[in-house]
Design a protein around this motif. Structure first.
Motif, PDB file in Angstrom:
ATOM      1  N   ALA A   1       0.848  -1.201   0.000  1.00 20.19           N
ATOM      2  CA  ALA A   1       0.000   0.000   0.000  1.00 20.19           C
ATOM      3  C   ALA A   1       0.881   1.248   0.000  1.00 20.19           C
ATOM      4  CB  ALA A   1      -0.927  -0.003   1.214  1.00 20.19           C
ATOM      5  N   ALA A   2       1.959   1.199   0.767  1.00 17.66           N
ATOM      6  CA  ALA A   2       2.889   2.331   0.800  1.00 17.66           C
ATOM      7  C   ALA A   2       3.548   2.507  -0.569  1.00 17.66           C
ATOM      8  CB  ALA A   2       3.938   2.109   1.889  1.00 17.66           C
ATOM      9  N   HIS A   3       3.794   1.398  -1.233  1.00 18.71           N
ATOM     10  CA  HIS A   3       4.383   1.418  -2.572  1.00 18.71           C
ATOM     11  C   HIS A   3       3.473   2.219  -3.515  1.00 18.71           C
ATOM     12  CE1 HIS A   3       5.703  -0.137  -6.491  1.00 18.71           C
ATOM     13  NE2 HIS A   3       6.825  -0.495  -5.892  1.00 18.71           N
ATOM     14  N   GLN A   4       2.171   1.923  -3.434  1.00 21.35           N
ATOM     15  CA  GLN A   4       1.196   2.646  -4.258  1.00 21.35           C
ATOM     16  C   GLN A   4       1.212   4.133  -3.908  1.00 21.35           C
ATOM     17  OE1 GLN A   4      -2.234   1.599  -6.438  1.00 21.35           O
ATOM     18  NE2 GLN A   4      -0.754   3.146  -6.973  1.00 21.35           N
ATOM     19  N   LEU A   5       1.246   4.418  -2.634  1.00 20.98           N
ATOM     20  CA  LEU A   5       1.245   5.812  -2.188  1.00 20.98           C
ATOM     21  C   LEU A   5       2.435   6.562  -2.767  1.00 20.98           C
ATOM     22  CD1 LEU A   5       0.334   8.114  -0.179  1.00 20.98           C
ATOM     23  CD2 LEU A   5       1.857   7.052   1.481  1.00 20.98           C
ATOM     24  N   LEU A   6       3.618   5.996  -2.637  1.00 20.46           N
ATOM     25  CA  LEU A   6       4.821   6.699  -3.099  1.00 20.46           C
ATOM     26  C   LEU A   6       4.884   6.776  -4.622  1.00 20.46           C
ATOM     27  CD1 LEU A   6       7.598   5.483  -0.618  1.00 20.46           C
ATOM     28  CD2 LEU A   6       6.236   7.574  -0.552  1.00 20.46           C
ATOM     29  N   SER A   7       4.258   5.814  -5.291  1.00 19.51           N
ATOM     30  CA  SER A   7       4.270   5.888  -6.756  1.00 19.51           C
ATOM     31  C   SER A   7       3.408   7.042  -7.247  1.00 19.51           C
ATOM     32  CB  SER A   7       3.817   4.567  -7.372  1.00 19.51           C
ATOM     33  OG  SER A   7       2.421   4.408  -7.211  1.00 19.51           O
ATOM     34  N   ARG A   8       2.405   7.417  -6.451  1.00 21.84           N
ATOM     35  CA  ARG A   8       1.548   8.532  -6.845  1.00 21.84           C
ATOM     36  C   ARG A   8       1.985   9.847  -6.222  1.00 21.84           C
ATOM     37  NH1 ARG A   8      -4.221   5.337  -6.122  1.00 21.84           N
ATOM     38  NH2 ARG A   8      -4.071   4.155  -8.066  1.00 21.84           N
ATOM     39  N   ASN A   9       2.629   9.741  -5.091  1.00 24.45           N
ATOM     40  CA  ASN A   9       3.006  10.932  -4.341  1.00 24.45           C
ATOM     41  C   ASN A   9       4.360  10.686  -3.684  1.00 24.45           C
ATOM     42  OD1 ASN A   9       3.210  13.127  -2.663  1.00 24.45           O
ATOM     43  ND2 ASN A   9       1.329  12.725  -1.513  1.00 24.45           N
ATOM     44  N   PRO A  10       5.442  10.990  -4.407  1.00 22.48           N
ATOM     45  CA  PRO A  10       6.769  10.619  -3.910  1.00 22.48           C
ATOM     46  C   PRO A  10       7.181  11.352  -2.630  1.00 22.48           C
ATOM     47  CG  PRO A  10       6.828  11.226  -6.242  1.00 22.48           C
ATOM     48  CD  PRO A  10       5.483  11.622  -5.730  1.00 22.48           C
TER      49      PRO A  10
ATOM     50  N   GLU B   1       3.117  13.745   6.508  1.00 24.30           N
ATOM     51  CA  GLU B   1       2.705  12.739   7.500  1.00 24.30           C
ATOM     52  C   GLU B   1       1.219  12.418   7.341  1.00 24.30           C
ATOM     53  OE1 GLU B   1       3.121  13.817  11.682  1.00 24.30           O
ATOM     54  OE2 GLU B   1       1.690  12.228  12.162  1.00 24.30           O
ATOM     55  N   ALA B   2       0.414  13.470   7.165  1.00 28.48           N
ATOM     56  CA  ALA B   2      -1.037  13.253   7.042  1.00 28.48           C
ATOM     57  C   ALA B   2      -1.355  12.450   5.785  1.00 28.48           C
ATOM     58  CB  ALA B   2      -1.762  14.599   7.018  1.00 28.48           C
ATOM     59  N   GLU B   3      -0.639  12.719   4.721  1.00 22.60           N
ATOM     60  CA  GLU B   3      -0.891  11.971   3.479  1.00 22.60           C
ATOM     61  C   GLU B   3      -0.483  10.512   3.624  1.00 22.60           C
ATOM     62  OE1 GLU B   3      -0.471  15.622   0.215  1.00 22.60           O
ATOM     63  OE2 GLU B   3       1.321  14.533   0.862  1.00 22.60           O
ATOM     64  N   ILE B   4       0.566  10.266   4.370  1.00 18.76           N
ATOM     65  CA  ILE B   4       0.961   8.872   4.601  1.00 18.76           C
ATOM     66  C   ILE B   4      -0.121   8.160   5.409  1.00 18.76           C
ATOM     67  CG2 ILE B   4       2.620   7.357   5.752  1.00 18.76           C
ATOM     68  CD1 ILE B   4       4.770   9.501   5.147  1.00 18.76           C
ATOM     69  N   ARG B   5      -0.581   8.822   6.461  1.00 22.53           N
ATOM     70  CA  ARG B   5      -1.618   8.196   7.294  1.00 22.53           C
ATOM     71  C   ARG B   5      -2.882   7.927   6.476  1.00 22.53           C
ATOM     72  NH1 ARG B   5      -0.461   8.157  12.893  1.00 22.53           N
ATOM     73  NH2 ARG B   5       1.347   9.425  13.442  1.00 22.53           N
ATOM     74  N   LYS B   6      -3.250   8.871   5.623  1.00 22.70           N
ATOM     75  CA  LYS B   6      -4.438   8.691   4.777  1.00 22.70           C
ATOM     76  C   LYS B   6      -4.189   7.570   3.759  1.00 22.70           C
ATOM     77  CE  LYS B   6      -8.021  10.375   2.053  1.00 22.70           C
ATOM     78  NZ  LYS B   6      -9.177   9.528   2.077  1.00 22.70           N
TER      79      LYS B   6
ATOM     80  N   ALA C   1     -14.924  11.389  -4.138  1.00 20.13           N
ATOM     81  CA  ALA C   1     -14.130  10.158  -4.304  1.00 20.13           C
ATOM     82  C   ALA C   1     -13.062  10.055  -3.219  1.00 20.13           C
ATOM     83  CB  ALA C   1     -13.475  10.132  -5.683  1.00 20.13           C
ATOM     84  N   ARG C   2     -12.481  11.196  -2.878  1.00 21.23           N
ATOM     85  CA  ARG C   2     -11.433  11.190  -1.849  1.00 21.23           C
ATOM     86  C   ARG C   2     -11.947  10.721  -0.493  1.00 21.23           C
ATOM     87  NH1 ARG C   2      -9.330  15.548  -4.169  1.00 21.23           N
ATOM     88  NH2 ARG C   2     -10.523  17.050  -2.969  1.00 21.23           N
ATOM     89  N   GLU C   3     -13.239  10.920  -0.279  1.00 22.46           N
ATOM     90  CA  GLU C   3     -13.818  10.573   1.030  1.00 22.46           C
ATOM     91  C   GLU C   3     -14.341   9.139   1.084  1.00 22.46           C
ATOM     92  OE1 GLU C   3     -13.816  12.538   3.730  1.00 22.46           O
ATOM     93  OE2 GLU C   3     -12.653  13.963   2.545  1.00 22.46           O
ATOM     94  N   ILE C   4     -14.241   8.416  -0.029  1.00 22.05           N
ATOM     95  CA  ILE C   4     -14.925   7.122  -0.075  1.00 22.05           C
ATOM     96  C   ILE C   4     -14.239   6.058   0.744  1.00 22.05           C
ATOM     97  CG2 ILE C   4     -15.578   5.190  -1.563  1.00 22.05           C
ATOM     98  CD1 ILE C   4     -16.466   7.129  -3.586  1.00 22.05           C
ATOM     99  N   GLY C   5     -13.295   5.428   0.181  1.00 23.40           N
ATOM    100  CA  GLY C   5     -12.712   4.330   0.959  1.00 23.40           C
ATOM    101  C   GLY C   5     -11.239   4.528   0.986  1.00 23.40           C
ATOM    102  N   ASP C   6     -10.536   3.440   1.160  1.00 23.23           N
ATOM    103  CA  ASP C   6      -9.089   3.523   1.156  1.00 23.23           C
ATOM    104  C   ASP C   6      -8.581   3.403  -0.274  1.00 23.23           C
ATOM    105  OD1 ASP C   6      -8.902   0.601   0.581  1.00 23.23           O
ATOM    106  OD2 ASP C   6      -9.808   0.487   2.567  1.00 23.23           O
ATOM    107  N   VAL C   7      -7.284   3.520  -0.406  1.00 19.77           N
ATOM    108  CA  VAL C   7      -6.655   3.515  -1.729  1.00 19.77           C
ATOM    109  C   VAL C   7      -7.012   2.260  -2.516  1.00 19.77           C
ATOM    110  CG1 VAL C   7      -4.412   3.466  -2.890  1.00 19.77           C
ATOM    111  CG2 VAL C   7      -4.735   4.866  -0.845  1.00 19.77           C
ATOM    112  N   GLN C   8      -6.926   1.110  -1.851  1.00 18.14           N
ATOM    113  CA  GLN C   8      -7.170  -0.137  -2.573  1.00 18.14           C
ATOM    114  C   GLN C   8      -8.608  -0.220  -3.050  1.00 18.14           C
ATOM    115  OE1 GLN C   8      -5.567   0.297   0.381  1.00 18.14           O
ATOM    116  NE2 GLN C   8      -4.404  -1.511   0.972  1.00 18.14           N
ATOM    117  N   VAL C   9      -9.536   0.196  -2.210  1.00 19.18           N
ATOM    118  CA  VAL C   9     -10.950   0.156  -2.595  1.00 19.18           C
ATOM    119  C   VAL C   9     -11.180   1.129  -3.754  1.00 19.18           C
ATOM    120  CG1 VAL C   9     -13.277   0.732  -1.815  1.00 19.18           C
ATOM    121  CG2 VAL C   9     -11.779  -0.633  -0.364  1.00 19.18           C
TER     122      VAL C   9
END
Lengths: 157, 777, 290
Positions: free
Chosen positions: A108-117, A121-126, C98-106
């Motif tokens: 999941a972190a991999h996906q996050l960093l691929s979209r937002n390098p 902190e808040a973006e990581i938590r989200k 869309a940002r408020e929906i689910g998590d990244v995977q969903v």
């Protein structure tokens, strides 16, 4: 039903029951047991893998839906015996305890960093909202992702 | 003493395999001919089983066997309870229900099939005809005469009554200057919810007549003994192996009926049988935590000093006792005075049967309840006397820092409660926060500051106080090549002692950390041990390993002394050498290892080889402590609570690895805060579980928390040679009351003095509207 | 965790899918991203005999602008909506939702169409669809028809889509001038679904008073709805804090509110008013800035 997939760069062809979940296909058919199952309701993210570059919960995808896809699991993340920066980050920053959520968390972190390098902190938590960890309280996981982001920014040095 | 490894931030040995998906949890295991087990479970909280029709299940292709409770009778023993309390009622607890089901999710029948999917399909086809019986769910109603009974053969629903009394209550009652403060607190039921559910593979080998069990457990050795008893097998022919365990938090400090059934099935069928619990099963039928009702009476002097403390604890047992169910609330009584010098105490604990899943140890196990009670009590005193909660605490701290005899009968090892408190207040900027609160209150905004100065009991513990013994074993073996093998009787499952123990042994023997490998969790490889729970693994298990390596040193020193012509006592082990303290004479560690194994020249009275074992019996528990401060903001329109900041200063004795200590604290905080704000396991009036999935049971997510500001003080304990106290549960224990105190503090202008957990926005909203009674319920 | 067995079908075209829906009727379910249906099947709450996987019909997955309207294929994922630059500039309410929906995977797998057809009373999309007056495009054996969002949501987990129809596209009008929108919700702490969610699209007249406001509410009742009384009270008024509060107070008028472990009906109604006021406020501020 016959399906073809490429997992961590290797092509596989299998005959599967349509109801077989992708996670069971990976674990029970291909013996890639690094992907785990933590809930039944698509919430915990322990089963996260990359399907065509997108992080998905492999417990909420039928193997037949993945027909033709390229899949990356935790086993495929290190290359040439060298840990991925995220794996290094989780090790350096003590981003895991029991380790059960870790493969999914890393992907999941991999996906996050691929979209937002360079996430805050808040973006990581989200970005990790879809992955539950009962051990770490998440703080060291956040640090692990920050470590990896920094590592990538400095060219992996 | 200069150290190389102890006290250092050292990365974990466990991690390389886990971050690459190469660890093996029980479901990763595949054995030839392995069959799969699935259960049919009760859809009722209480019902008589009129009949079971397994015909369709048996006829399903791939089904090898279907078992019911009747078939297991006399073949598989009852699920064990190890708690020994005076007058305790222990109802028979069969692995599969016979005659009557007593809680929702109780296993009624088991299916074994050749595939995972096939076993589930067949289990769904088992038809059970039930006659529903009245369900007992409310503890207070359960105790009323004439209430329906959970177990019809028992006289009532009381499992046990325990009393603890000390001091001079006549004097307290006659003292008219004392303010009497009464309050009811509810400590809600929780789900331990480790990310890996339970799982077991049982493999009986008919030729050898041996049973090997892989189980996701915290207590492999106890499990082996108990499974041998349940299965009526020669214990010497039983082996339990714990692969990686994906979290336990107490829920795997147990022996479960499903494990008994898996062993039975494997023995009957002569092939390996795997059972992996689903998450819904885990929520229903893995032990739950907490679930107490506490009625407090505090007798406070006008200056805030508490003269007397009374509490009645109603503790839900659930329908049956699991391994330690009744023992858990007794820890609540033991620690009910917390960090405060209160001379007069009275606690009555009543264990109550209900038609629910059993409660048992969940991270903290009885102490979070105690800390919640006493820390809420301190705030209640502050509220009633209009004092600052910090001041009330300081008024009640003991004056001594060592061997503090508490009215509850326990003796705290070492203490310095002011030290972490002072540090936490500074870290949080307490005075500044109070001023900010004042300002915001004028604007109608709610800011709350909550303090908790906890003390807990851990490093469990002296065997005299522990049902199955409280010692621990450690074995150190120097291999002929000079590499070091450590065998640990405890079985960590995420806490990281493969690393900590290697630090201890590397430090002791003066060898490289990389040359030490720690094994645990295989009863045929590792000598008997107790297990990992009660924040005991490093303090008790680590001490055993410390002493075992001392024995190795003693022996090696004899070899080295003979070679160097010095006395053994003059030698130090450092940097791969055994040398005199001035370094003038030295011999490589490895060459002495060769001497010991080649055994050509043995010093007098010395045996060949280098493997030593030590069983450590701790003389006392340890009592870690700390100060936590939570800062919350409340949305004045909706009642939503935002945890703005969290400060934790913990004293867990000597710190062996600060990275791991931080990790334990963070994880503990998340669970403790989770109880305060979100988590609750709820049965409805008919005994149906309303929180049976993660869609309903709110496990905290990454976005739930602010950055935790943590710090430590280090007050060593004399109870063990390492000076460590234990840290596995501290975060959970200290944080729950800090958060609740903060929320109640925020609402102080409204005259609110208590809100029950979890602090859901609607409760707070109702209080702000002013139309909810005390407790926000 | 393990569903019952079913037959699996993979139509390549919409026509082929419609043929299968017609053939298998009530015994079939249409699988889009699978994030509503598969969880139900895994809990054995749904056990179709035939599963028609429309996931490979490329013609259902797009975001485009045509004839002044924005059109989204039913298979467009939440993430595609969240990250669409076209939508961010022309209909920002959709990415915001869309940002408020689910998590990244969903969000990577879940689809707009799948969510709408599932019609969970706590889903996020319905509020936004109502606020932008979306049109649902349905294809059946007798051709295509359009269903207005307010007619689409019929009841708890029930829509106006006929059993032989397939939802193929969603049409929305782009944000007009002097118009702002906003979506705000209270997340359920476990599921992440909306305890209450309010979506607003609000247009200011040249005078600065409110021209039109559309307020879609989800999570409160069995089905999502437009807060008509609130909308009526806003029309023509200047967007002062007091006015907005008065109007928003009616956001759950006449609604038979859901009650569960987390929030009672009364509380949900209260939340609807608070979140409506905040969303209206935010939409009005945004409108003033455009």
């Amino acid at each position: 039903m016959r399906i073809q997939v490429k997992v961590n760069g290797t092509a596989f062809e299998s005959d599967v029951e349509p109801r077989l979940l992708l996670v069971h296909y990976l674990r029970d058919v291909l013996d890639l047991t690094g992907t785990h199952i933590g809930c039944e309701t698509s919430l915990c993210g322990a089963c996260t893998v990359l399907v065509n570059g997108h992080a998905v919960k492999s417990c909420t995808l039928l193997a037949v839906q993945a027909n033709g896809a390229e899949i990356t699991t935790i086993e495929g993340l290190a290359s040439d015996g060298k840990l991925h920066p995220l794996q290094q980050g989780f090790w350096e920053e003590h981003g895991l305890q029991c380790g059960f959520c870790t493969p999914g968390m890393i992907l999941a972190a991999h996906q996050l960093l691929s979209r937002n390098p360079h996430p805050t902190e808040a973006e990581i938590r989200k970005g990790l909202e879809g992955n539950l960890c009962r051990c770490t309280g998440y703080q060291h996981i956040v640090k692990a992702v920050q470590y990896a982001a920094e590592k990538a920014a400095t060219g992996g040095q | 003493m200069a150290t190389k490894y102890l006290g250092e931030r050292i990365k974990r040995k466990e991690d390389p395999r886990l971050i690459q998906g190469r660890g093996h949890y029980v479901d990763d295991l595949k054995l030839g001919g392995m069959a799969h087990l699935a259960f049919a479970r009760s859809p009722h909280a209480h019902a008589r089983i009129k009949s079971i029709d397994a015909g369709a299940a048996v006829a399903t292709p791939g089904v090898l066997a279907v078992y019911t409770g009747e078939e297991l009778k006399g073949q598989v023993g009852f699920v064990p309870c190890a708690a020994g309390l005076e007058g305790l009622k222990i109802p028979d607890h069969p692995c599969l229900a016979t005659g009557t089901v007593h809680y929702l999710g109780e296993p009624v029948a088991a299916v074994v099939a050749t595939s995972r999917y096939g076993a589930r399909d067949a289990a769904e086809k088992i038809e059970v005809d039930y006659e529903p019986l009245p369900a007992v769910l409310d503890m207070e109603k359960a105790l009323v005469k004439g209430s329906p009974r959970v177990h019809e053969h028992l006289t009532d629903n009381t499992a046990f009554v325990a009393k603890l009394e000390a001091g001079d209550w006549n004097a307290v009652r006659q003292d008219a200057s004392l303010k009497v403060i009464k309050q009811r607190l509810i400590n809600q039921r929780l789900a331990p919810a480790s990310m890996e559910t339970r799982g077991v593979v049982a493999s009986y080998s008919p030729g050898e007549d041996t049973l090997t069990v892989w189980s996701s457990t915290q207590i492999p050795h106890i499990l082996k003994t108990q499974l041998a008893i349940m299965s009526k097998l020669d214990e010497a022919r039983c082996r339990v192996i714990t692969p990686e365990v994906g979290g336990g938090f107490g829920s795997k400090l147990n022996v479960y009926g499903e494990e008994g059934v898996a062993c039975f099935a494997s023995r009957k069928l002569g092939r390996p049988v795997k059972w992996i619990e689903g998450r819904r099963e885990n929520m229903l039928a893995t032990i739950h935590g907490r679930d107490q009702i506490n009625d407090l009476e505090i007798y406070a002097k006008p200056d805030g000093k508490v003269a007397g403390f009374r509490c009645r604890i109603l503790a839900s047992m659930g329908a049956y006792h699991q391994l330690l169910t009744p023992a858990i609330p007794t820890l609540t009584a033991l620690m009910i005075l917390g960090a405060y010098d209160i001379k007069n105490v009275f606690v009555e604990t009543v264990g109550v049967f209900t038609n629910e899943m059993s409660t048992d140890a969940y991270r903290g196990a009885g102490r979070p309840e105690a800390t919640y009670i006493i820390e809420r009590a301190m705030d209640l005193v502050a509220f009633e006397l209009k004092m600052d909660p910090v001041e009330v605490r300081r008024k009640n701290f003991p004056s001594s820092g060592k061997d503090i005899s508490m009215a509850t009968g326990v003796v705290y090892d070492t203490a310095n409660y002011e030290k972490p408190l002072k540090k936490a207040l500074r870290l949080a900027g307490y005075n500044r926060l109070r001023k900010e609160q004042e300002r915001l209150r004028k604007k109608g905004k709610y800011l709350g500051i909550g303090v908790s100065t906890y003390v807990e009991i851990c490093a469990m513990g002296p065997s005299s106080r522990m049902p199955g013994g409280g010692w621990e074993s450690g074995t150190v073996r120097v291999e002929p090549t000079g590499k070091v093998t450590v065998l640990s009787g405890t079985s960590p499952h995420g806490q990281g002692e493969e690393t900590t123990f290697a630090q201890i042994v590397a430090e002791q023997l003066g060898v490289s950390f990389d040359d030490v490998t720690v094994y645990h969790g295989d009863t045929s490889v590792v000598p008997m041990g107790i297990g990992t729970f009660g924040s005991r693994t490093t303090a008790v298990g680590g001490s055993a390993i410390y002493y075992a390596s001392e024995r190795i040193k003693k022996k090696m020193a004899k070899f080295a002394a003979a070679r160097l012509g010095v006395k053994p006592g003059e030698l130090l082990f450092r940097d791969g050498k055994i040398e005199t303290s001035d370094g003038a004479k030295s011999v490589p560690f490895g060459s002495i290892v060769v001497d010991a194994y080649s055994a050509k020249t043995l010093p007098a009275g010395v045996e060949p080889g280098l493997f030593e074992q030590f069983v450590f019996e701790p003389p006392n528990y340890t009592y870690p402590f700390g100060a936590h401060i939570a800062v919350v903001e409340i949305d004045e329109e909706t009642g939503e609570v935002r945890l703005r900041d969290y400060f934790a200063v913990d004293d867990c004795g000597r710190i062996l690895n600060p990275l791991l200590v931080d990790g334990q604290i963070h994880g503990g905080l998340a669970q403790g805060i989770g109880q305060a704000l979100w988590e609750e396991h709820v049965y409805d009036e008919s005994g149906q579980l309303l929180t049976g999935t993660f869609m309903d049971y709110a496990l905290p997510k990454a976005g739930c928390f602010p950055w935790f500001h943590t710090a430590n003080t280090e007050t060593r304990t004399p109870v063990n040679p390492l000076g460590v106290k234990g840290v596995g549960e501290a975060g959970t224990i200290g944080s729950t009351p800090a958060v609740v105190n903060a929320v109640v503090d925020a609402l102080r202008p409204l005259g609110v003095r208590h809100v029950d957990m979890p602090l859901k926005p609607e409760k707070i909203w109702k209080l702000m509207k002013g139309n909810a009674g005390d407790g926000g319920r | 965790m393990i569903s019952e067995s079913f037959e699996y079908h993979v139509p390549k075209t919409i026509e082929e899918a419609l043929g299968m829906i017609g053939e298998f009727g009530d015994e079939s379910k249409v699988l889009a991203g699978g994030h509503s249906l598969l969880p139900m099947m895994k809990l054995r709450l749904a056990s179709p005999k035939h599963l028609i996987d429309i996931g490979r019909i490329g013609a259902l997955r797009y975001i485009r602008e045509s004839e002044g309207q924005l059109e989204l294929g039913a298979l467009t994922t939440h993430f595609e909506i969240e990250s669409s630059s076209l939508l961010k500039s022309k209909c920002p309410l959709l990415p915001e939702t869309a940002r408020e929906i689910g998590d990244v995977q969903v969000c990577n797998r879940g689809t707009l169409g799948g969510s709408l057809v599932h019609a969970d009373p706590a889903a996020d999309w319905p509020a936004a669809m109502l606020a932008v007056e979306a049109e649902m495009v349905a294809r059946g054996p007798h051709g295509e028809r359009k269903i207005r969002a307010r007619d689409f949501f019929v009841d708890l987990m029930a829509t106006a889509l006929q059993s032989d129809e397939l939802l193929t596209a969603i049409r929305v009008s782009p944000l007009p001038a002097r118009t702002g929108d906003a979506y705000l919700k209270l997340h359920h702490p476990a599921s992440g679904f909306a305890v209450v969610g309010v979506a607003v699209r609000l247009t200011l007249a040249e005078s600065g008073s409110i021209g039109e406001a559309r307020v879609g509410v989800t999570g409160v009742g069995a089905k999502p709805y437009r807060a008509e009384e609130t909308e009526r009270l806003l029309a023509g008024k200047s967007p002062t804090a007091k006015r907005l509060e008065e109007a928003a107070a009616h956001a759950a008028d006449g609604v038979d509110a859901n009650s569960d472990l987390y929030a009672s009906g009364d509380y949900r109604k209260h939340l609807a008013a608070v979140y409506a006021r905040r969303a209206i406020q935010r939409a009005a501020e945004r409108a003033a800035g455009r």
